[in-house]
Design an enzyme around this catalytic site. Sequence first.
Site, short mmCIF file in Angstrom:
data_model
loop_
_atom_site.label_atom_id
_atom_site.label_comp_id
_atom_site.label_asym_id
_atom_site.label_seq_id
_atom_site.Cartn_x
_atom_site.Cartn_y
_atom_site.Cartn_z
N SER A 62 0.75 -0.84 0.27
CA SER A 62 0.39 0.00 -0.03
C SER A 62 1.26 0.82 0.10
O SER A 62 1.91 1.28 0.02
CB SER A 62 -0.84 -0.11 1.20
OG SER A 62 -0.36 0.46 2.17
N LYS A 63 0.21 1.81 -0.14
CA LYS A 63 0.80 3.56 0.00
C LYS A 63 1.95 3.62 0.99
O LYS A 63 3.05 4.68 1.26
CB LYS A 63 0.16 5.26 0.02
CG LYS A 63 -0.75 5.23 -1.32
CD LYS A 63 0.34 6.57 -1.80
CE LYS A 63 -0.49 6.54 -3.06
NZ LYS A 63 0.86 6.12 -4.33
N ARG A 64 1.84 3.18 1.89
CA ARG A 64 2.21 3.22 3.88
C ARG A 64 3.79 2.43 2.77
O ARG A 64 5.51 2.73 3.45
CB ARG A 64 1.93 2.35 4.34
CG ARG A 64 1.11 3.02 4.82
CD ARG A 64 0.56 1.08 6.68
NE ARG A 64 0.44 0.49 6.16
CZ ARG A 64 0.77 -1.01 5.92
NH1 ARG A 64 2.49 -0.68 6.30
NH2 ARG A 64 0.58 -2.01 5.74
N HIS A 65 3.46 1.72 1.82
CA HIS A 65 5.15 0.99 1.61
C HIS A 65 6.13 2.62 0.36
O HIS A 65 6.75 1.66 0.48
CB HIS A 65 5.00 -0.24 0.64
CG HIS A 65 4.57 -1.66 1.35
ND1 HIS A 65 3.26 -1.18 1.79
CD2 HIS A 65 5.12 -1.86 2.54
CE1 HIS A 65 3.01 -2.15 2.66
NE2 HIS A 65 4.20 -2.70 3.60
N GLY A 66 5.45 3.25 0.17
CA GLY A 66 6.26 4.09 -0.72
C GLY A 66 5.56 4.69 -1.84
O GLY A 66 4.50 4.15 -1.96
#
Length: 470
Positions: A241-245
């Site tokens: 997800s976005k959290r991973h970049g």
Amino acid sequence: MTLRFAPSPTGYLHVGGARTAIFNWLFARSAGGRFLLRIEDTDRERSSDAMTREILGGLTWLGVDWDGEPVIQSARIERHREECLRLEAEGRAYRCYCTQEELEAKREKAESAGGAFLYDRTCRHLTAEQRQALDAEGRSHVLRFAVPDGRTVFNDIVHDETSFSNEEIDDFVILRSDGTPTYMMAVVVDDHDMEVTHVLRGDDHLSNTPKQVMLYRALGYEMPQFGHLPLILGADKKRLSKRHGATSVGEFQQRGYLPEAMFNFLALLGWSPGDDREILSRDELVDTFDIVRVLKKSSVFDEEKLDWMNGQHIRLLDDEDLFRRILRHRPDDLADIPEDDIRRIVPLMKERMERLPDFFANGRYFYTDPEEYDENGVAKRWKAGTGALLRGLLPRLEECDFSAATLEEVIRGAAEDAGVGAGKLIHPIRLALTGTTASPSLFDMMEVLGRDVCLRRLRAALERISEPEG
Ligand code: GLU
């Protein structure tokens, strides 16, 4: 054989979506089948033309081409409605008049009792008279599919036999009260009308599939083969997800990844060619692709691996092609450098880059004199005696032919005359010319930099090289 990719234009083309598109495309192209595109834009509020363009642009960048014009789902609402009404007429779907408030109250009650909410089928049992009365009152309704008893079983290409108990499946809505179809209905009617034979999509759709299988049966359509691809995880083994970049294809494009590398990398997320090859072109992937080798378990999106793969694909490009691609990543402060000066550097930097912007970031010394020198390099390479050695070399460099071959002879010769190893000159010169301890072959680099630049930088370095007292 017909496959399709059916993105919803409510967001960017995500790497997971791109991977789904690539698998469908590879499957179609490797079997000589068709690959179609459908834009699932029935959620009018969240869909936009800009996102549709972005998705099509991302696919084009990746080299995923489609046959014919994309099918626009919102243009087919009449057809979806017609099939919904046919199901109603055939007793496979029914009008539900329950209001949102009623449904919410039932949901809350079920959830506070600890259970999951399934519609209690109140309206499934209404008589024709009751329905007429409600219609006469002007009550609005949705159409719900009447889920039959039993189990729904289908043979998934990836997961093999997959079975759901129908008791766990809601009498789901197929037509909303405003007359628009739900995803569940639209996807089935469209896949049927587009003659789709195989549906590959993410595991997140697995729970939708029994509902769609029931619709296929009720509508009397021939069923496609379903295959659900394992999820893509981040390095922490959580769903990517976005959290991973970066997760959108456009971001990777901007960051200087090659479409060839991105395609190769995504094709190997959840699939393997069955041997130890890792660097494969699009054509090689088409030749090798075999759906039976789709893996069941999730795969991790490993950015380091992607960087490595990108570097490998960069090495496979011819110099002129690489040159044209790196130009798009030229920093503003180097805008004035003549293109031919950049072109000459390409063969030198090709082996030393992972992403396209590395060409300029790791090779600034080709354009500007170093302002600082790497501290560890200074301690290690600029020793007592270095200054004298370099000073001794300068007159030779002022005169010699400035080709890589001659420079190598001259520098090695100077070291030999001084009775030291060539490294005693090569490393200090590299540091003086680049400010760093790593660069392409020194002699090639000196040829490209030219005599004036080399001498200027060596003289500037000599002022910094401390000489032993006396
Ligand atoms: N529009 C759906 C999505 O983007 C596609 C569903 C499907 O492939 O059946 O998830």
